[in-house]
Motif scaffolding. Structure first.
Motif, PDB file in Angstrom:
ATOM      1  N   ASN A 200      -0.613   4.536   0.563  1.00  0.00           N
ATOM      2  CA  ASN A 200      -1.588   5.604   0.947  1.00  0.00           C
ATOM      3  C   ASN A 200      -1.347   6.174   2.195  1.00  0.00           C
ATOM      4  O   ASN A 200      -1.364   7.401   2.414  1.00  0.00           O
ATOM      5  CB  ASN A 200      -2.732   5.132   1.022  1.00  0.00           C
ATOM      6  CG  ASN A 200      -3.320   4.857  -0.422  1.00  0.00           C
ATOM      7  OD1 ASN A 200      -3.216   5.612  -1.340  1.00  0.00           O
ATOM      8  ND2 ASN A 200      -4.202   3.889  -0.408  1.00  0.00           N
ATOM      9  N   PHE A 201      -0.430   5.394   3.088  1.00  0.00           N
ATOM     10  CA  PHE A 201       0.056   6.012   4.385  1.00  0.00           C
ATOM     11  C   PHE A 201      -1.142   6.774   5.159  1.00  0.00           C
ATOM     12  O   PHE A 201      -0.976   7.853   5.565  1.00  0.00           O
ATOM     13  CB  PHE A 201       1.274   6.958   4.108  1.00  0.00           C
ATOM     14  CG  PHE A 201       2.576   5.964   4.006  1.00  0.00           C
ATOM     15  CD1 PHE A 201       3.294   5.491   5.028  1.00  0.00           C
ATOM     16  CD2 PHE A 201       2.688   5.671   2.650  1.00  0.00           C
ATOM     17  CE1 PHE A 201       4.079   4.569   4.890  1.00  0.00           C
ATOM     18  CE2 PHE A 201       3.962   4.906   2.645  1.00  0.00           C
ATOM     19  CZ  PHE A 201       4.496   4.387   3.501  1.00  0.00           C
ATOM     20  N   CYS A 202      -2.483   6.272   5.199  1.00  0.00           N
ATOM     21  CA  CYS A 202      -3.219   6.974   6.173  1.00  0.00           C
ATOM     22  C   CYS A 202      -2.566   6.848   7.419  1.00  0.00           C
ATOM     23  O   CYS A 202      -1.964   6.099   7.825  1.00  0.00           O
ATOM     24  CB  CYS A 202      -4.447   5.962   6.134  1.00  0.00           C
ATOM     25  SG  CYS A 202      -5.375   5.745   4.455  1.00  0.00           S
TER      26      CYS A 202
ATOM     27  N   VAL B 295      -0.292  -0.868   7.932  1.00  0.00           N
ATOM     28  CA  VAL B 295      -0.107  -1.731   6.917  1.00  0.00           C
ATOM     29  C   VAL B 295       1.032  -1.306   5.873  1.00  0.00           C
ATOM     30  O   VAL B 295       1.713  -2.177   5.382  1.00  0.00           O
ATOM     31  CB  VAL B 295      -1.385  -1.833   5.963  1.00  0.00           C
ATOM     32  CG1 VAL B 295      -1.418  -2.461   4.688  1.00  0.00           C
ATOM     33  CG2 VAL B 295      -2.438  -2.797   7.080  1.00  0.00           C
ATOM     34  N   PRO B 296       1.108   0.022   5.368  1.00  0.00           N
ATOM     35  CA  PRO B 296       2.176   0.406   4.524  1.00  0.00           C
ATOM     36  C   PRO B 296       3.287  -0.128   4.960  1.00  0.00           C
ATOM     37  O   PRO B 296       4.523  -0.162   4.524  1.00  0.00           O
ATOM     38  CB  PRO B 296       1.848   2.189   4.066  1.00  0.00           C
ATOM     39  CG  PRO B 296       0.605   2.054   4.437  1.00  0.00           C
ATOM     40  CD  PRO B 296       0.026   1.130   5.784  1.00  0.00           C
TER      41      PRO B 296
ATOM     42  N   TYR C 204      -2.987   6.611  10.509  1.00  0.00           N
ATOM     43  CA  TYR C 204      -3.149   5.699  11.541  1.00  0.00           C
ATOM     44  C   TYR C 204      -2.875   4.267  11.516  1.00  0.00           C
ATOM     45  O   TYR C 204      -2.666   3.414  12.235  1.00  0.00           O
ATOM     46  CB  TYR C 204      -4.809   5.639  11.950  1.00  0.00           C
ATOM     47  CG  TYR C 204      -5.692   5.555  10.432  1.00  0.00           C
ATOM     48  CD1 TYR C 204      -5.927   4.061  10.214  1.00  0.00           C
ATOM     49  CD2 TYR C 204      -6.285   6.507  10.225  1.00  0.00           C
ATOM     50  CE1 TYR C 204      -6.595   3.723   9.129  1.00  0.00           C
ATOM     51  CE2 TYR C 204      -7.056   6.066   8.838  1.00  0.00           C
ATOM     52  CZ  TYR C 204      -7.039   4.788   8.352  1.00  0.00           C
ATOM     53  OH  TYR C 204      -7.733   4.852   7.247  1.00  0.00           O
ATOM     54  N   CYS C 205      -2.316   4.182  10.019  1.00  0.00           N
ATOM     55  CA  CYS C 205      -2.221   2.391   9.480  1.00  0.00           C
ATOM     56  C   CYS C 205      -0.769   2.236   9.680  1.00  0.00           C
ATOM     57  O   CYS C 205      -0.059   2.761   8.927  1.00  0.00           O
ATOM     58  CB  CYS C 205      -2.995   2.728   8.173  1.00  0.00           C
ATOM     59  SG  CYS C 205      -3.251   0.971   7.569  1.00  0.00           S
TER      60      CYS C 205
ATOM     61  N   CYS D  63       0.766  -1.192   0.065  1.00  0.00           N
ATOM     62  CA  CYS D  63       0.115  -0.073  -0.072  1.00  0.00           C
ATOM     63  C   CYS D  63       0.780   1.164   0.068  1.00  0.00           C
ATOM     64  O   CYS D  63       1.948   1.489   0.658  1.00  0.00           O
ATOM     65  CB  CYS D  63      -0.948   0.115   1.183  1.00  0.00           C
ATOM     66  SG  CYS D  63      -1.978   1.488   1.438  1.00  0.00           S
TER      67      CYS D  63
ATOM     68  N   GLN E   6      -4.995  -4.028  -0.898  1.00  0.00           N
ATOM     69  CA  GLN E   6      -5.354  -3.133   0.205  1.00  0.00           C
ATOM     70  C   GLN E   6      -6.035  -2.112  -0.535  1.00  0.00           C
ATOM     71  O   GLN E   6      -6.868  -1.497   0.167  1.00  0.00           O
ATOM     72  CB  GLN E   6      -4.197  -2.530   0.911  1.00  0.00           C
ATOM     73  CG  GLN E   6      -3.135  -3.407   1.714  1.00  0.00           C
ATOM     74  CD  GLN E   6      -4.379  -4.182   2.862  1.00  0.00           C
ATOM     75  OE1 GLN E   6      -5.315  -3.540   3.373  1.00  0.00           O
ATOM     76  NE2 GLN E   6      -3.848  -5.162   3.434  1.00  0.00           N
TER      77      GLN E   6
ATOM     78  N   ARG F 223      -6.800  10.837   4.284  1.00  0.00           N
ATOM     79  CA  ARG F 223      -7.691  10.010   3.417  1.00  0.00           C
ATOM     80  C   ARG F 223      -7.840  10.574   2.181  1.00  0.00           C
ATOM     81  O   ARG F 223      -8.358   9.833   1.180  1.00  0.00           O
ATOM     82  CB  ARG F 223      -8.888   9.761   4.094  1.00  0.00           C
ATOM     83  CG  ARG F 223      -8.927   8.797   5.161  1.00  0.00           C
ATOM     84  CD  ARG F 223      -8.616   7.361   4.928  1.00  0.00           C
ATOM     85  NE  ARG F 223      -9.578   6.394   4.303  1.00  0.00           N
ATOM     86  CZ  ARG F 223      -9.412   5.274   3.792  1.00  0.00           C
ATOM     87  NH1 ARG F 223      -8.486   4.527   3.882  1.00  0.00           N
ATOM     88  NH2 ARG F 223     -10.592   4.691   3.131  1.00  0.00           N
TER      89      ARG F 223
ATOM     90  N   HIS G  34     -10.248   2.029  -2.170  1.00  0.00           N
ATOM     91  CA  HIS G  34     -10.209   3.330  -1.617  1.00  0.00           C
ATOM     92  C   HIS G  34     -11.284   4.357  -2.262  1.00  0.00           C
ATOM     93  O   HIS G  34     -10.870   4.411  -3.400  1.00  0.00           O
ATOM     94  CB  HIS G  34      -8.633   3.583  -1.672  1.00  0.00           C
ATOM     95  CG  HIS G  34      -8.465   4.707  -0.847  1.00  0.00           C
ATOM     96  ND1 HIS G  34      -9.043   6.069  -0.718  1.00  0.00           N
ATOM     97  CD2 HIS G  34      -7.670   4.905   0.293  1.00  0.00           C
ATOM     98  CE1 HIS G  34      -8.584   6.947  -0.043  1.00  0.00           C
ATOM     99  NE2 HIS G  34      -7.552   6.299   0.823  1.00  0.00           N
TER     100      HIS G  34
HETATM  101 FE1  SF4 Z   1      -3.527   1.756   3.022  1.00  0.00          FE
HETATM  102 FE2  SF4 Z   1      -5.829   1.040   3.827  1.00  0.00          FE
HETATM  103 FE3  SF4 Z   1      -4.063   1.309   5.570  1.00  0.00          FE
HETATM  104 FE4  SF4 Z   1      -5.011   3.516   4.281  1.00  0.00          FE
HETATM  105  S1  SF4 Z   1      -5.999   2.032   5.548  1.00  0.00           S
HETATM  106  S2  SF4 Z   1      -2.812   2.933   4.665  1.00  0.00           S
HETATM  107  S3  SF4 Z   1      -5.287   2.602   2.338  1.00  0.00           S
HETATM  108  S4  SF4 Z   1      -4.081  -0.154   3.973  1.00  0.00           S
END
Ligand code: SF4
Ligand code: SAH
Ligand code: F3S
Length: 454
Positions: free
Chosen positions: A175-177, A182-183, A179-180, A173, A217, A293, A254
């Motif tokens: 996007n680097f939201c 995942v990236p 709070y997240c 991913c 993602q 976002r 997204h």
């Molecule tokens: Fe990526 Fe989804 Fe996390 Fe946003 S919420 S950083 S789009 S995985």
């Protein structure tokens, strides 16, 4: 299962012959699929699935880091496995996945649970078989959190279903939201080759699979890193032509990247299911901005309105978070209002939990736990009323189900999913698992429907 890749490596003896493995998976569908790959690799080494923990010679835990809770569960699980390992000295324990992709977390885990044999991050997946061999000769936990993933193409897969298959289209991913995590643990976006995905879909159809779920993602950014110039709408349109498949789903979209062409392809597609999971996260523009976002509440609602207009009967589901740093009662009210305006079929609701290393974790305005819990309750209550109303309107309608198996709560009933991804229980004399059937909806509840065969 494809074994050729494994047999091609002379160093890999079938060292799992006669041994049993157990997998335990936390987290999202991407992790469920990764576990199917781990199982595929183990079976190609000769291992077979254990029927219970007592029978297992190897336990593989696939972890998730998205919130605090799944991380705590892993610690609890390892605590219990300590006693099991004391009884069964040659038990091998491997911990992989998102939580341990971070070197500091992996090191801490190795310190707290020194009886673990192997700790491997998400990027080490293609190296799993070699790592497992090495780990069994090592007296300390072997750790691989290196970031150089290497190709995942061609790894064996042991699928857990005979009629539904996960099909990853893009990993990582960008996007680097704020709070997240995942990236940080899944790396940058890597689209799989277009032709490879199409080839795999044909192979799955030939094997009798009726339903595929495309995974990423953010599936909507599929293809931007490929030279061929195909995007996600192209991919869906092409997959819709695959003979033998009945249903195509995809996760996650997204909102910022959902193109009008995609809506058009969904509208025209015969197999593409009338369901879209479109995480909103929050209803306040101030919070959406802090979350990075990159869409507004207005833009989001416009998208939902377009989808409902262009794709009749579509079910829209979402993810929402409460208690983001600095979220005021007014901000939260806007999330509540979003529910009324968007009218989601279902919402997955979460209490924000800070993830070390993310931007939001440094925001220092964490709300007290009771405030967060109370907001979550109000959110869930409001959404439950909406879900129930939407479901009640389905009573009397005929719907197609893909039957998943006996109902979890009542073995005399079967359970299946509509194209809109609603869970339906119905009575049946014969086992129809894996088949498409028509039912008429007779009763509606917040989380499921009851139907009868027609
Ligand atoms: Fe990526 Fe989804 Fe996390 Fe946003 S919420 S950083 S789009 S995985
Ligand atoms: N890629 C998907 C979501 C992956 S994580 C997307 O972009 O929508 C699944 C969900 O977990 C998110 O939609 C979000 O609602 C929730 N989530 C992510 N990070 C979180 C955190 N730090 N605390 C609580 N919930 C979180
Ligand atoms: Fe999925 Fe959890 Fe990793 S949600 S991508 S398993 S952090």
């Amino acid at each position: 299962m494809e074994r050729a890749h494994v047999d091609a490596s002379p160093r890999l003896e079938p060292s799992g012959e006669g041994k049993k493995y157990l997998t335990i998976t936390f987290g999202c569908q991407a992790n469920e699929f990764d576990t199917e790959v781990l199982a595929g690799m183990l079976e190609s080494m000769g291992y077979r699935a254990a029927a219970s923990q007592d029978e297992a010679d190897l336990v593989v835990i696939n972890t998730c880091a998205v919130r605090r809770k799944p991380e705590e569960k892993v610690a609890g699980l390892l605590g219990r496995l300590r006693a099991f390992k004391e009884k069964k000295q040659d038990l091998v324990i491997a911990v992989g996945g998102c939580m341990v992709q971070r070197p500091a977390v992996a090191a801490e885990l190795a310190r707290r649970f020194p009886f673990v044999n192997l700790i491997f991050g998400t990027q080490a997946l293609p190296r799993f078989m070699q790592l497992l061999e090495l780990a069994q000769k090592s007296r300390r936990p072997l750790i691989d959190t290196a970031g150089n993933g290497g190709s995942r193409e061609g790894l064996p897969v042991r699928r857990s279903s005979r009629f539904h298959a996960w099909l990853p289209v893009i990993y990582g991913c960008n996007n680097f939201c704020s709070y997240c995590i995942v990236p940080h643990v899944r790396g940058r976006e890597r689209s799989r080759p277009f032709e490879e995905i199409i080839r795999e879909a044909h192979a799955l159809a030939a094997d009798g699979y009726l339903e595929i779920t495309l995974l990423g993602q953010n599936v909507n950014s599929y293809g931007h890193d490929l030279a061929e110039g195909h995007d996600f709408a192209d991919l869906l349109a092409e997959l819709d032509q695959v003979e033998g498949l009945a249903r195509i789903r995809f996760l996650t979209s997204h909102p910022k990247d959902l193109s009008p062409r995609l809506v058009e392809v969904m509208h025209r597609g015969k197999k593409i299911c009338e369901h879209l999971h479109l995480p909103a996260q929050a209803g306040s523009n101030r919070i959406l901005e802090l979350m990075n976002r990159r869409y507004t509440r207005e833009k989001y609602l416009e998208l939902v309105a377009t989808l409902k207009k262009e794709i009749p009967g579509i079910a829209v589901t979402t993810d929402l978070m409460v208690g983001f740093p600095g979220e005021t009662e007014e901000d939260f009210q806007e999330t509540l209002d979003l529910l009324d305006e968007a009218r989601f079929d279902q919402a997955f609701t979460f209490i924000y939990s800070p993830r070390p290393g993310t931007r939001a974790a440094a925001m220092n305005e964490e709300l007290p736990a009771p405030v967060k819990r109370e907001r979550l309750q109000r959110l869930v209550r409001r959404q439950n009323e909406i879900s129930l109303k939407i479901n009640r309107a389905l009573v009397g309608q005929a719907m197609e189900l893909l039957v998943e198996g006996p109902s979890k709560n009542n073995p005399e009933m079967l359970s299946g999913r509509t194209r809109t991804n609603k869970l339906v229980h119905f009575a049946a004399q014969e086992d129809l698992t894996g088949r498409l059937v028509e039912v008429e909806i007779t009763e509606a509840y917040t989380w499921y429907l009851i139907g009868k065969r027609v």
